[in-house]
Motif scaffolding. Structure first.
Motif, PDB file in Angstrom:
ATOM      1  N   LYS A 144       0.823  -1.208   0.000  1.00  0.00           N
ATOM      2  CA  LYS A 144       0.000   0.000   0.000  1.00  0.00           C
ATOM      3  C   LYS A 144       0.860   1.261   0.000  1.00  0.00           C
ATOM      4  CE  LYS A 144      -4.110  -1.906   2.261  1.00  0.00           C
ATOM      5  NZ  LYS A 144      -4.990  -1.832   3.448  1.00  0.00           N
ATOM      6  N   LEU A 145       1.934   1.250   0.801  1.00  0.00           N
ATOM      7  CA  LEU A 145       2.831   2.404   0.849  1.00  0.00           C
ATOM      8  C   LEU A 145       3.506   2.624  -0.490  1.00  0.00           C
ATOM      9  CD1 LEU A 145       4.459   1.854   4.367  1.00  0.00           C
ATOM     10  CD2 LEU A 145       2.804   3.616   3.737  1.00  0.00           C
ATOM     11  N   GLN A 146       3.919   1.524  -1.123  1.00  0.00           N
ATOM     12  CA  GLN A 146       4.563   1.623  -2.429  1.00  0.00           C
ATOM     13  C   GLN A 146       3.600   2.175  -3.469  1.00  0.00           C
ATOM     14  OE1 GLN A 146       5.571  -2.096  -4.386  1.00  0.00           O
ATOM     15  NE2 GLN A 146       7.413  -1.210  -5.249  1.00  0.00           N
ATOM     16  N   GLU A 147       2.363   1.693  -3.449  1.00  0.00           N
ATOM     17  CA  GLU A 147       1.359   2.171  -4.393  1.00  0.00           C
ATOM     18  C   GLU A 147       1.057   3.645  -4.184  1.00  0.00           C
ATOM     19  OE1 GLU A 147      -1.945  -0.394  -3.842  1.00  0.00           O
ATOM     20  OE2 GLU A 147      -1.086  -2.047  -5.004  1.00  0.00           O
ATOM     21  N   SER A 148       1.038   4.084  -2.932  1.00  0.00           N
ATOM     22  CA  SER A 148       0.789   5.499  -2.634  1.00  0.00           C
ATOM     23  C   SER A 148       1.906   6.373  -3.179  1.00  0.00           C
ATOM     24  CB  SER A 148       0.652   5.706  -1.120  1.00  0.00           C
ATOM     25  OG  SER A 148      -0.465   5.011  -0.621  1.00  0.00           O
ATOM     26  N   ARG A 149       3.161   5.901  -3.076  1.00  0.00           N
ATOM     27  CA  ARG A 149       4.287   6.659  -3.627  1.00  0.00           C
ATOM     28  C   ARG A 149       4.184   6.766  -5.144  1.00  0.00           C
ATOM     29  NH1 ARG A 149       7.253   3.947   0.541  1.00  0.00           N
ATOM     30  NH2 ARG A 149       7.791   2.241  -0.890  1.00  0.00           N
ATOM     31  N   ILE A 150       3.769   5.677  -5.805  1.00  0.00           N
ATOM     32  CA  ILE A 150       3.614   5.691  -7.255  1.00  0.00           C
ATOM     33  C   ILE A 150       2.529   6.682  -7.660  1.00  0.00           C
ATOM     34  CG2 ILE A 150       2.863   4.319  -9.239  1.00  0.00           C
ATOM     35  CD1 ILE A 150       4.174   1.895  -7.897  1.00  0.00           C
ATOM     36  N   LEU A 151       1.418   6.673  -6.924  1.00  0.00           N
ATOM     37  CA  LEU A 151       0.316   7.585  -7.252  1.00  0.00           C
ATOM     38  C   LEU A 151       0.732   9.039  -7.114  1.00  0.00           C
ATOM     39  CD1 LEU A 151      -2.810   5.866  -5.645  1.00  0.00           C
ATOM     40  CD2 LEU A 151      -2.216   6.028  -8.062  1.00  0.00           C
ATOM     41  N   ARG A 163      -9.934   5.204  -3.380  1.00  0.00           N
ATOM     42  CA  ARG A 163     -10.848   5.789  -4.359  1.00  0.00           C
ATOM     43  C   ARG A 163     -10.366   5.530  -5.782  1.00  0.00           C
ATOM     44  NH1 ARG A 163     -11.942  12.127  -5.089  1.00  0.00           N
ATOM     45  NH2 ARG A 163     -13.528  12.011  -6.709  1.00  0.00           N
ATOM     46  N   VAL A 164      -9.067   5.604  -5.981  1.00  0.00           N
ATOM     47  CA  VAL A 164      -8.499   5.321  -7.310  1.00  0.00           C
ATOM     48  C   VAL A 164      -8.732   3.859  -7.670  1.00  0.00           C
ATOM     49  CG1 VAL A 164      -6.375   5.198  -8.654  1.00  0.00           C
ATOM     50  CG2 VAL A 164      -6.770   7.142  -7.140  1.00  0.00           C
ATOM     51  N   LYS A 165      -8.500   2.963  -6.705  1.00  0.00           N
ATOM     52  CA  LYS A 165      -8.646   1.531  -6.961  1.00  0.00           C
ATOM     53  C   LYS A 165     -10.087   1.138  -7.284  1.00  0.00           C
ATOM     54  CE  LYS A 165      -4.352   0.517  -6.169  1.00  0.00           C
ATOM     55  NZ  LYS A 165      -3.474   0.037  -7.258  1.00  0.00           N
ATOM     56  N   ALA A 166     -11.036   1.920  -6.787  1.00  0.00           N
ATOM     57  CA  ALA A 166     -12.448   1.568  -6.957  1.00  0.00           C
ATOM     58  C   ALA A 166     -13.083   2.201  -8.195  1.00  0.00           C
ATOM     59  CB  ALA A 166     -13.232   1.986  -5.710  1.00  0.00           C
ATOM     60  N   VAL A 167     -12.316   2.949  -8.971  1.00  0.00           N
ATOM     61  CA  VAL A 167     -12.883   3.673 -10.111  1.00  0.00           C
ATOM     62  C   VAL A 167     -13.442   2.698 -11.147  1.00  0.00           C
ATOM     63  CG1 VAL A 167     -10.731   3.797 -11.458  1.00  0.00           C
ATOM     64  CG2 VAL A 167     -12.441   5.595 -11.686  1.00  0.00           C
ATOM     65  N   ASN A 168     -14.598   3.025 -11.702  1.00  0.00           N
ATOM     66  CA  ASN A 168     -15.244   2.170 -12.707  1.00  0.00           C
ATOM     67  C   ASN A 168     -15.102   2.699 -14.121  1.00  0.00           C
ATOM     68  OD1 ASN A 168     -16.380   0.041 -11.083  1.00  0.00           O
ATOM     69  ND2 ASN A 168     -17.785   1.574 -10.241  1.00  0.00           N
ATOM     70  N   SER A 169     -14.991   4.016 -14.266  1.00  0.00           N
ATOM     71  CA  SER A 169     -14.799   4.575 -15.603  1.00  0.00           C
ATOM     72  C   SER A 169     -14.109   5.931 -15.502  1.00  0.00           C
ATOM     73  CB  SER A 169     -16.135   4.728 -16.330  1.00  0.00           C
ATOM     74  OG  SER A 169     -16.892   5.791 -15.763  1.00  0.00           O
ATOM     75  N   ILE A 170     -13.339   6.248 -16.526  1.00  0.00           N
ATOM     76  CA  ILE A 170     -12.655   7.541 -16.586  1.00  0.00           C
ATOM     77  C   ILE A 170     -12.814   8.129 -17.982  1.00  0.00           C
ATOM     78  CG2 ILE A 170     -10.931   6.823 -14.886  1.00  0.00           C
ATOM     79  CD1 ILE A 170      -8.911   6.741 -17.296  1.00  0.00           C
ATOM     80  N   VAL A 171     -12.684   9.444 -18.042  1.00  0.00           N
ATOM     81  CA  VAL A 171     -12.558  10.136 -19.322  1.00  0.00           C
ATOM     82  C   VAL A 171     -11.173  10.763 -19.344  1.00  0.00           C
ATOM     83  CG1 VAL A 171     -13.356  12.051 -20.747  1.00  0.00           C
ATOM     84  CG2 VAL A 171     -15.018  10.562 -19.631  1.00  0.00           C
ATOM     85  N   PHE A 350      -3.421   5.002 -17.186  1.00  0.00           N
ATOM     86  CA  PHE A 350      -4.005   5.302 -15.879  1.00  0.00           C
ATOM     87  C   PHE A 350      -4.495   4.019 -15.211  1.00  0.00           C
ATOM     88  CE2 PHE A 350      -7.532   6.273 -13.040  1.00  0.00           C
ATOM     89  CZ  PHE A 350      -7.005   7.285 -12.268  1.00  0.00           C
ATOM     90  N   TYR A 351      -5.194   3.206 -15.949  1.00  0.00           N
ATOM     91  CA  TYR A 351      -5.687   1.948 -15.369  1.00  0.00           C
ATOM     92  C   TYR A 351      -4.535   1.016 -15.014  1.00  0.00           C
ATOM     93  CZ  TYR A 351     -10.690   2.671 -16.137  1.00  0.00           C
ATOM     94  OH  TYR A 351     -11.980   3.138 -16.054  1.00  0.00           O
ATOM     95  N   PHE A 356      -4.639  -0.760 -11.569  1.00  0.00           N
ATOM     96  CA  PHE A 356      -4.216  -2.160 -11.469  1.00  0.00           C
ATOM     97  C   PHE A 356      -2.782  -2.277 -10.954  1.00  0.00           C
ATOM     98  CE2 PHE A 356      -7.052  -2.428 -15.439  1.00  0.00           C
ATOM     99  CZ  PHE A 356      -8.191  -2.466 -14.655  1.00  0.00           C
ATOM    100  N   ASN A 357      -2.011  -1.235 -11.129  1.00  0.00           N
ATOM    101  CA  ASN A 357      -0.634  -1.204 -10.646  1.00  0.00           C
ATOM    102  C   ASN A 357       0.173  -2.388 -11.158  1.00  0.00           C
ATOM    103  OD1 ASN A 357       1.557  -0.103  -9.293  1.00  0.00           O
ATOM    104  ND2 ASN A 357       1.137  -1.195  -7.400  1.00  0.00           N
ATOM    105  N   THR A 358       0.256  -2.509 -12.488  1.00  0.00           N
ATOM    106  CA  THR A 358       0.967  -3.632 -13.085  1.00  0.00           C
ATOM    107  C   THR A 358       2.461  -3.421 -13.114  1.00  0.00           C
ATOM    108  OG1 THR A 358       0.666  -2.662 -15.301  1.00  0.00           O
ATOM    109  CG2 THR A 358      -0.982  -4.242 -14.552  1.00  0.00           C
ATOM    110  N   GLU A 359       2.918  -2.219 -12.728  1.00  0.00           N
ATOM    111  CA  GLU A 359       4.348  -1.956 -12.645  1.00  0.00           C
ATOM    112  C   GLU A 359       4.672  -1.506 -11.252  1.00  0.00           C
ATOM    113  OE1 GLU A 359       5.687   0.790 -15.563  1.00  0.00           O
ATOM    114  OE2 GLU A 359       5.263  -0.525 -17.243  1.00  0.00           O
ATOM    115  N   SER A 360       5.879  -1.818 -10.749  1.00  0.00           N
ATOM    116  CA  SER A 360       6.316  -1.398  -9.419  1.00  0.00           C
ATOM    117  C   SER A 360       7.173  -0.173  -9.527  1.00  0.00           C
ATOM    118  CB  SER A 360       7.103  -2.512  -8.739  1.00  0.00           C
ATOM    119  OG  SER A 360       8.204  -2.881  -9.508  1.00  0.00           O
TER     120      SER A 360
END
Length: 360
Positions: A144-151, A163-171, A350-351, A356-360
Motif C-alpha cells: 500500500k505504501l509503495q502504491e501510494s508513492r507511485i500515485l 478511491r483510485v482503486k475503486a474507479v469504474n470509468s474515466i474520461v 491510468f488503469y 491495477f498497478n501492473t508496474e512497481s
C-alpha cells in the motif's frame, strides 16, 4: 649554577634566576619528573540487568505483554537468523547482529528484560522491539505504501488510494493548440467513447476568459459522465519566451476543465479532475527518447489490430464501434492527430499504472 624559571607575579609571568639547590627548584623538578603511579586501576563492576533493575522492569514487561505474547517474542529472539531479524524495521543494522552474537555467547534469552543486556537495547527500545515483533509491518502494508508513492508521482492532486482503486470509468482528456480529444474507458479497458473536436479560434485574439468559458463549456457538454476526468499534465518551459502564448492557452484550458468538471467540489471538496504525468505515460509505452516523447500513432494502430485479431486484446473496442474507430484512425493517419492517440494511451496507462498497478 642558576636556572631561569618562570613565576607568576602580580598577574604577569616574569623570568628570574633560580638557584639549582633551592627547595622550590627541587619541588618543580619532582613535580615534572614524577614516576607514573603503579597503583592498580579501580575496577568498575559490570551492572547486569538481571539484578534489581531487571526485577523492576520485569514487572513492567508482565503488565505490557501476556505470557503467550512473551513466549512468541522469545521464540523469535532465540530462533531467528540475522536476516530474519532484519525483516523487523527496528532490528535492522547492528541490533540484529548484536542479538545473534549475544545469543551465541550467553545462550537463549530467558525473559524479555534480558534483552536489555544486549548493546544498543535500553528499556524504551526493548519495548518498541517487542511490539514490532508482535505487530510486524505486513507485506500488504508495504504494498500500500509503495502504491501510494507511485500515485503521488503519477497524478495530481493527491486523492485517496482506495478511491483510485475503486474507479469504474474515466474520461481521459488531452488538449492541444487546435483540438481537444477524449477517450472514455471502463475498468475492463473497454473503449466506450473516443473522439476529438476542433477549437482553433481559442489561439486567436486576446485569450479572453469568456471565450474560453463558452468554448470549453460547449465541448464538455458532449463528454460522457465518469468517476474521474484525467487531464494530460504538460506544458512548454517558461524559459522560452516565444512559447508563452501556447503556455497561456494550455493553462487557461486546463483551469476551465478543472472548474467545469469538478461539479461537486464546492459541496464535498472531492476532486473529480486529475492531471497525469505525460512522461510517465510515454515511458509506459516506451515512447520516450531521452526527455522527448515520440508519437503514439503506431501503438494505437497495433491496439486496434489486436482488438480484432486476439481473443484477449490489451484494449477492447466494442464490435459495434470498432469499424467507426478504425475509420476515424484511418482518416487521421496522414495528419498525425496526436491528441487523439494520446487520450487513448493516457486512459490505458491510468488503469494499468494507477488502478491495477501492473508496474512497481
Amino acid at each position: 649554577m642558576n636556572v631561569s624559571s618562570l613565576l607568576l607575579a602580580g598577574g604577569r609571568w616574569r623570568c628570574f634566576p633560580l638557584p639549582l639547590g633551592s627547595s622550590l627548584f627541587q619541588t618543580l623538578h619532582n613535580s615534572c619528573c614524577r614516576k607514573e603511579s603503579t597503583a592498580p586501576e579501580k575496577i568498575i563492576p559490570h551492572v547486569d540487568f538481571s539484578d534489581e533493575t531487571a526485577k523492576e522492569s520485569g514487572k513492567t514487561f508482565d503488565k505490557l505483554f501476556s505470557s503467550e505474547q512473551q513466549a512468541s517474542i522469545l521464540h523469535v529472539l532465540n530462533t531467528a537468523s540475522n536476516k530474519e531479524l532484519e525483516a523487523f524495521k527496528l532490528l535492522r543494522g547492528k541490533k540484529s547482529l548484536n542479538i545473534v552474537e549475544h545469543r551465541k555467547k550467553f545462550g537463549p534469552f530467558q525473559n524479555l528484560e534480558s534483552l536489555m543486556n544486549v548493546p544498543l537495547f535500553h528499556y524504551k527500545i526493548t519495548i518498541q522491539v517487542c511490539n514490532s515483533i508482535l505487530n510486524p509491518e505486513t507485506g500488504g502494508k508495504k504494498k500500500k505504501l509503495q502504491e501510494s508513492r507511485i500515485l503521488r508521482k503519477l497524478i495530481k492532486p493527491e486523492i485517496g488510494r482506495e478511491r483510485v482503486k475503486a474507479v469504474n470509468s474515466i474520461v481521459s482528456i488531452v488538449s492541444g493548440t487546435r483540438r481537444l480529444a477524449w477517450a472514455h474507458l471502463d475498468r475492463k479497458l473497454a473503449v466506450l467513447d473516443w473522439q476529438q473536436t476542433e477549437y482553433c479560434q481559442l489561439m486567436k485574439g486576446s485569450y479572453l476568459s469568456s471565450v474560453y468559458l463558452e468554448e470549453i463549456t460547449s465541448i464538455i457538454s458532449k463528454m460522457p459522465k465518469a468517476d474521474l476526468y484525467v487531464l494530460e499534465k504538460t506544458g512548454p518551459s517558461f524559459q522560452n519566451p516565444s512559447l508563452f502564448p501556447v503556455l497561456l492557452h494550455f493553462h487557461m484550458a486546463e483551469a476551465m476543465l478543472y472548474a467545469l468538471l469538478n461539479v461537486t467540489f464546492a459541496q464535498d471538496g472531492r476532486h473529480q479532475v486529475l492531471s497525469m504525468n505525460r512522461s510517465a505515460v510515454g515511458k509506459h509505452f516506451e515512447l520516450m527518447i531521452g526527455d522527448i516523447r515520440t508519437s503514439g500513432k503506431e501503438v494505437v494502430k497495433q491496439l486496434l489490430s489486436e482488438s480484432v485479431l486476439k481473443d484477449e486484446p490489451r484494449v477492447f473496442f466494442p464490435p459495434e464501434k470498432i469499424v467507426r474507430y478504425r475509420q476515424m484512425f484511418s482518416s487521421t493517419e496522414h495528419n498525425r492527430v496526436e491528441e487523439l492517440y494520446d487520450s487513448l494511451l493516457q486512459a490505458i496507462a491510468f488503469y494499468e499504472l494507477a488502478v491495477f498497478n501492473t508496474e512497481s
